[in-house]
Design a protein around this motif. Structure first.
Motif, short mmCIF file in Angstrom:
data_model
loop_
_atom_site.label_atom_id
_atom_site.label_comp_id
_atom_site.label_asym_id
_atom_site.label_seq_id
_atom_site.Cartn_x
_atom_site.Cartn_y
_atom_site.Cartn_z
N HIS A 175 12.28 -23.57 6.77
CA HIS A 175 11.56 -22.57 7.56
C HIS A 175 10.57 -21.77 6.73
O HIS A 175 9.60 -21.24 7.27
N LEU A 176 10.78 -21.70 5.42
CA LEU A 176 9.81 -21.03 4.57
C LEU A 176 8.51 -21.84 4.53
O LEU A 176 7.41 -21.27 4.55
N ILE A 177 8.63 -23.15 4.48
CA ILE A 177 7.45 -24.03 4.53
C ILE A 177 6.77 -23.91 5.89
O ILE A 177 5.54 -23.78 5.97
N LEU A 178 7.56 -23.92 6.96
CA LEU A 178 6.98 -23.80 8.30
C LEU A 178 6.31 -22.45 8.50
O LEU A 178 5.30 -22.36 9.20
N ASP A 179 6.87 -21.39 7.90
CA ASP A 179 6.23 -20.08 7.99
C ASP A 179 4.78 -20.15 7.53
O ASP A 179 3.87 -19.68 8.21
N GLY A 180 4.58 -20.72 6.35
CA GLY A 180 3.22 -20.82 5.80
C GLY A 180 2.33 -21.70 6.64
O GLY A 180 1.15 -21.38 6.89
N ALA A 181 2.87 -22.82 7.11
CA ALA A 181 2.07 -23.75 7.91
C ALA A 181 1.70 -23.13 9.26
O ALA A 181 0.57 -23.28 9.74
#
Length: 537
Positions: free
Chosen positions: A111-117
């Motif tokens: 979810h940290l990756i998805l946050d940025g994306a």
């Protein structure tokens, strides 16, 4: 022999965790736990997001290190100019045997990756988000994360989001390969280089960056550039994710602030006190000696200044009791096998470079060394992706870093040390899948066709070797080294093109029928020798 790294090795942190926050609490941060650890995230405008990336000097963490704010602005400008919605792509295709940092993030903090994306998608007005992966574990984790957020690829979705799974191959991690696969093609680079920011997925401007890059952006968006800058170096603030393996007792992924001494990272992983050398940046990276490693600090600029490379964040020391050239030969052979098989300098040059390294180890002398240097020089800047360039850099670095061992092999009887195989490679001679050069037998076995050279017509133009390097290699005289050869299934179209484009009309294709005389191919190809004579009448 060193075993292949697991998808999720041991994870450690130096200082306060940022990307790895919450890893001490759970194995995987689902959405509720992610929000408890990191808190909510407010959307940001496009220019605000670009300014944030600029202030923290955020660069791509996949190897190339391109400034993220420039990429973001370029996509926005292209989308506005053309009046189309851009696409956001997360590249989680970590296919190098020595790299696991992105795999760890996708498996444990998706979810940290998805946050940025999603920040970028919102700021750009994108309606499509694709996450590229190559492992079963990363596919499961990311698909679960999309489901936890209620995101899907449905036509009525405000944002269509999906996971693109590709084969585990070095070249599938290239941006152009990932884009091509998303569009339904093979996961190999196209023949021409086009900026994804201008024309990417479906021809739309595409913001494509590495998984860690998006995660770093999400951290900075939450805590702000000032607080983000309190960690690490002033010119490269924040943390870096590293994969440390090779001759270590505890292979690990470690999050460290920039500026931490490299020797401290090696010590944490249980590396030898005085390693013979340290490979920095992975198998497209550079070797440094023990003295240089002792003085180096973890940052892109600092490593570049001492002849090292941050690259994909892989750090691999080797001990004094192994032959460094033999260790490098194993990697060179693997790099050669990872070719997509479509560019002659890569498909033919990298195996030739590996054979050159092998010739040096087998007593080939100064001639073998010069041949290796020449091949490494010739493959650079001539491929459809960065694979030949990175492989050449690795080989040139090997020759430069281990001069004493090189002299022992070139001028004497060798260094006398065995090859322990401490640099991780995939186990069991894994057969690549899904692209030319590997995969199912139906894709890579013989097609039932043979290609023939008519020596009475051949004039040594060499075009056949450029179009069909899987079959033809030119000898010292400039003529093909084979008179006939089986055509692999995946190369049928290329073989047909070679026949049609031969300037001397010296090639022909024929169907091969076991136990019977060869019959003419049912492809729309004339017997080229006959055609030439008929034209001459």
């Amino acid at each position: 022999m060193n075993e292949a790294l697991p998808d999720v090795p041991e994870v450690r942190v130096v200082g306060l965790p940022q990307l790895t926050s919450g890893f001490d609490l759970v194995e995987r941060l689902d959405l509720p736990m992610h929000l408890k650890v990191h808190g909510p995230l407010e959307p940001m405008g496009g220019e605000q997001l670009a300014q944030l990336a600029d202030r923290i000097n955020l660069r791509g963490r996949g190897g190339a290190g391109f400034p993220f704010h420039k990429k973001l602005r370029s996509v926005a400008e292209s989308a506005i100019k053309r009046g189309v919605r851009p696409v956001v792509v997360v590249n989680g295709s970590e296919d190098e045997p020595a790299c696991r940092k992105d795999t760890v993030l996708i498996n444990r903090a998706p979810h940290l990756i998805l946050d940025g994306a999603l920040l970028c998608a919102e700021a750009l007005g994108a309606r499509t988000l694709v996450v590229g992966v190559t492992r079963e574990s990363t596919q499961r984790s990311m698909e679960a994360a999309l489901s936890e957020r209620g995101l899907s690829n449905g036509r009525r979705s405000a944002l269509r989001a999906r996971v693109q799974r590709n084969p585990v191959r070095m070249v599938t991690g290239a941006a152009a390969s990932l884009i091509r696969s998303i569009d339904g093609g093979p996961a190999i680079p196209p023949g021409r280089k086009i900026s994804a920011s201008k024309s990417g997925v479906g021809g739309a401007p595409t913001l494509l960056s590495n998984a860690e890059t998006f995660a770093q952006l999400a951290i900075a968006a939450r805590i702000g550039p000032e607080r983000y800058g309190n960690t690490g170096l002033y010119d490269e603030p924040g943390t870096v994710m590293l994969t440390v393996s090779g001759a270590v007792t505890r292979p690990m992924v470690i999050e460290v602030p920039t500026g931490v001494p490299l020797r401290y990272v090696l010590q944490l992983a249980g590396a030898p006190p005085m390693p013979q050398g340290v490979l920095t940046g992975g198998y497209h990276g550079k070797w440094i000696d023990a003295a240089t490693a002792n003085d180096a600090v973890v940052s892109r600029n600092s490593l570049d200044a001492v002849g090292a490379s941050l690259g994909a964040g892989a750090i691999l020391p080797i001990s004094q009791d192994t032959c460094p050239l033999g260790e490098s030969l194993r990697v060179a052979q693997w790099l050669a096998e990872e070719s997509a098989g479509q560019c002659g300098p890569c498909y033919l040059g990298l195996p030739a470079a590996a054979r050159g390294m092998e010739d040096i180890l087998n007593g080939g002398g100064p001639a073998a060394l010069e041949a290796l240097k020449q091949v490494a020089k010739n493959v650079k800047r001539r491929g459809a992706c960065s694979h030949p360039d990175g492989s050449a850099m690795f080989l040139e670095s090997t020759v430069k870093a281990f001069t004493d061992d090189l002299a022992a092999h070139v001028l004497g009887n060798g260094c006398g040390r065995p090859v322990h195989g401490v640099l991780p490679l995939f186990e069991g001679g894994r057969a690549p899948t899904g692209i030319p050069g590997g995969g199912a037998a139906g894709e890579n076995g013989p097609s039932g066709q043979k290609i023939y050279v008519d020596w009475t017509l051949c004039r040594g133009h060499g075009l056949c070797a450029d179009i069909l390097p899987e079959v033809f290699e030119l000898g010292a005289d400039g003529f093909p080294t084979v008179a006939q050869a089986d055509v692999p299934s995946y190369a049928e179209a290329k073989a047909l093109r070679a026949v049609r484009r031969c300037p001397a009309l010296a090639l022909r294709l024929e169907e091969e029928t076991r136990g019977q005389a060869p019959s003419r191919s049912n492809l729309p190809v004339l017997s080229q020798g006959r055609g030439r004579r008929a034209l001459g009448r």
